[in-house]
Design a protein around this motif. Structure first.
Motif, PDB file in Angstrom:
ATOM      1  N   GLU A  85      -0.057 -85.756 -40.599  1.00  0.00           N
ATOM      2  CA  GLU A  85      -1.399 -85.317 -40.984  1.00  0.00           C
ATOM      3  C   GLU A  85      -1.359 -84.466 -42.252  1.00  0.00           C
ATOM      4  OE1 GLU A  85      -1.403 -84.805 -36.398  1.00  0.00           O
ATOM      5  OE2 GLU A  85       0.060 -85.017 -37.989  1.00  0.00           O
ATOM      6  N   LYS A 122      -1.903 -85.129 -31.824  1.00  0.00           N
ATOM      7  CA  LYS A 122      -1.973 -86.591 -31.880  1.00  0.00           C
ATOM      8  C   LYS A 122      -1.374 -87.189 -30.622  1.00  0.00           C
ATOM      9  CE  LYS A 122      -1.843 -88.071 -36.683  1.00  0.00           C
ATOM     10  NZ  LYS A 122      -2.909 -89.010 -36.776  1.00  0.00           N
ATOM     11  N   ASP A 123      -1.866 -88.334 -30.230  1.00  0.00           N
ATOM     12  CA  ASP A 123      -1.329 -88.945 -29.026  1.00  0.00           C
ATOM     13  C   ASP A 123      -0.029 -89.702 -29.322  1.00  0.00           C
ATOM     14  OD1 ASP A 123      -1.789 -91.702 -29.510  1.00  0.00           O
ATOM     15  OD2 ASP A 123      -3.020 -91.919 -27.733  1.00  0.00           O
ATOM     16  N   GLN A 124       0.756 -89.892 -28.267  1.00  0.00           N
ATOM     17  CA  GLN A 124       2.108 -90.425 -28.421  1.00  0.00           C
ATOM     18  C   GLN A 124       2.136 -91.824 -29.012  1.00  0.00           C
ATOM     19  OE1 GLN A 124       5.303 -89.176 -25.940  1.00  0.00           O
ATOM     20  NE2 GLN A 124       3.902 -88.226 -24.485  1.00  0.00           N
ATOM     21  N   GLU A 125       1.180 -92.670 -28.646  1.00  0.00           N
ATOM     22  CA  GLU A 125       1.190 -94.039 -29.198  1.00  0.00           C
ATOM     23  C   GLU A 125       0.990 -94.029 -30.707  1.00  0.00           C
ATOM     24  OE1 GLU A 125      -1.339 -94.036 -26.300  1.00  0.00           O
ATOM     25  OE2 GLU A 125       0.448 -94.264 -25.069  1.00  0.00           O
ATOM     26  N   GLU A 126       0.110 -93.173 -31.172  1.00  0.00           N
ATOM     27  CA  GLU A 126      -0.172 -93.074 -32.601  1.00  0.00           C
ATOM     28  C   GLU A 126       1.064 -92.593 -33.370  1.00  0.00           C
ATOM     29  OE1 GLU A 126      -3.644 -91.098 -35.394  1.00  0.00           O
ATOM     30  OE2 GLU A 126      -3.824 -90.968 -33.220  1.00  0.00           O
ATOM     31  N   LEU A 127       1.729 -91.583 -32.837  1.00  0.00           N
ATOM     32  CA  LEU A 127       2.940 -91.070 -33.489  1.00  0.00           C
ATOM     33  C   LEU A 127       4.075 -92.085 -33.425  1.00  0.00           C
ATOM     34  CD1 LEU A 127       2.842 -87.356 -32.323  1.00  0.00           C
ATOM     35  CD2 LEU A 127       2.626 -88.176 -34.661  1.00  0.00           C
ATOM     36  N   TYR A 140      10.310 -89.542 -34.567  1.00  0.00           N
ATOM     37  CA  TYR A 140       9.377 -89.011 -33.571  1.00  0.00           C
ATOM     38  C   TYR A 140      10.153 -88.663 -32.312  1.00  0.00           C
ATOM     39  CZ  TYR A 140       5.829 -89.042 -29.916  1.00  0.00           C
ATOM     40  OH  TYR A 140       5.056 -88.715 -28.841  1.00  0.00           O
ATOM     41  N   ALA A 165       3.821 -95.322 -33.374  1.00  0.00           N
ATOM     42  CA  ALA A 165       3.534 -96.402 -34.312  1.00  0.00           C
ATOM     43  C   ALA A 165       3.844 -95.999 -35.751  1.00  0.00           C
ATOM     44  CB  ALA A 165       2.075 -96.822 -34.187  1.00  0.00           C
ATOM     45  N   ALA A 166       3.706 -94.725 -36.066  1.00  0.00           N
ATOM     46  CA  ALA A 166       3.917 -94.248 -37.436  1.00  0.00           C
ATOM     47  C   ALA A 166       5.379 -93.920 -37.731  1.00  0.00           C
ATOM     48  CB  ALA A 166       3.056 -93.011 -37.689  1.00  0.00           C
TER      49      ALA A 166
END
Length: 195
Positions: free
Chosen positions: A120, A163-168, A132, A170-171
């Motif tokens: 972010e 932030k949620d775990q799926e978003e992190l 991550y 994926a990044a």
């Protein structure tokens, strides 16, 4: 110099990953939260601007910022959080640039930037890769209750604002699963460094 960005939710074990990278691989470490805290001390780059923005009511008797009270304010007020970030983030960025320059001058081959809000805050382009650190929600809550004395409610409130775990996931370029033991974590770090 290889620059690894380490991110993850509160209680995921980022500090453990940093300690392994520091002690076993000689990495230079820059922790954004620690830089931000230092920059808000009296006489440092952000202190006067924070006092102007939030007022002298946020000072302790010794003249330092009442960090707890400030945290409670920005935790509840998105506009206040934005104002604080607008003061602190650019100053932290300058310190990160200075730190990375110093690591290069020292001849380090590995540097690590750590922050729960690494992506972010726009550090993807600074990093060679993003790691991550992931841990199960209940594991994170247990760790926070044991290490910081948080209540379950406080843990959940803090986690809700991240932030949620799926978003992190994926990044990230690499995911370190930190539900297991230290040996497993060290093996994942060694594999990730060899890639």
């Amino acid at each position: 110099m290889r620059i690894i960005g380490v991110t993850g939710g509160v209680g995921s074990g980022k500090s453990t990953v940093l300690e392994i990278l520091r002690t076993e691989y000689g990495a230079g470490i820059l922790e954004m939260d620690a830089l931000g805290r230092r920059l808000m001390e009296p006489g440092e780059a952000c202190f006067d601007a924070v006092v102007r923005e939030f007022g002298k009511d946020f000072l302790l008797r010794d003249g330092r910022l009442d960090r707890k009270r400030l945290a409670e304010k920005v935790f509840r007020d998105e506009e206040a959080l934005g104002a604080l970030n607008a003061i602190v983030h650019p100053a932290v960025r300058r310190e990160v640039e200075r730190g990375l320059s110093a690591f290069r001058a020292e001849g380090r081959s590995l540097a690590v930037l750590e922050s729960a809000i690494l992506l972010e805050a726009g550090y993807r382009e600074v990093c060679s890769e993003i790691w991550y650190v992931r841990a199960d929600r209940e594991v994170r809550i247990r760790r926070l209750m044991e290490s910081r004395g948080y209540t379950r409610e406080r843990c959940e409130a803090v986690m809700k604002n991240q932030k949620d775990q799926e978003e992190l996931s994926a990044a990230a370029d690499r995911i370190l699963d930190n539900d297991g033991d230290l040996k497993e974590l060290k093996e994942q770090i060694a594999r990730s460094l060899s890639l």
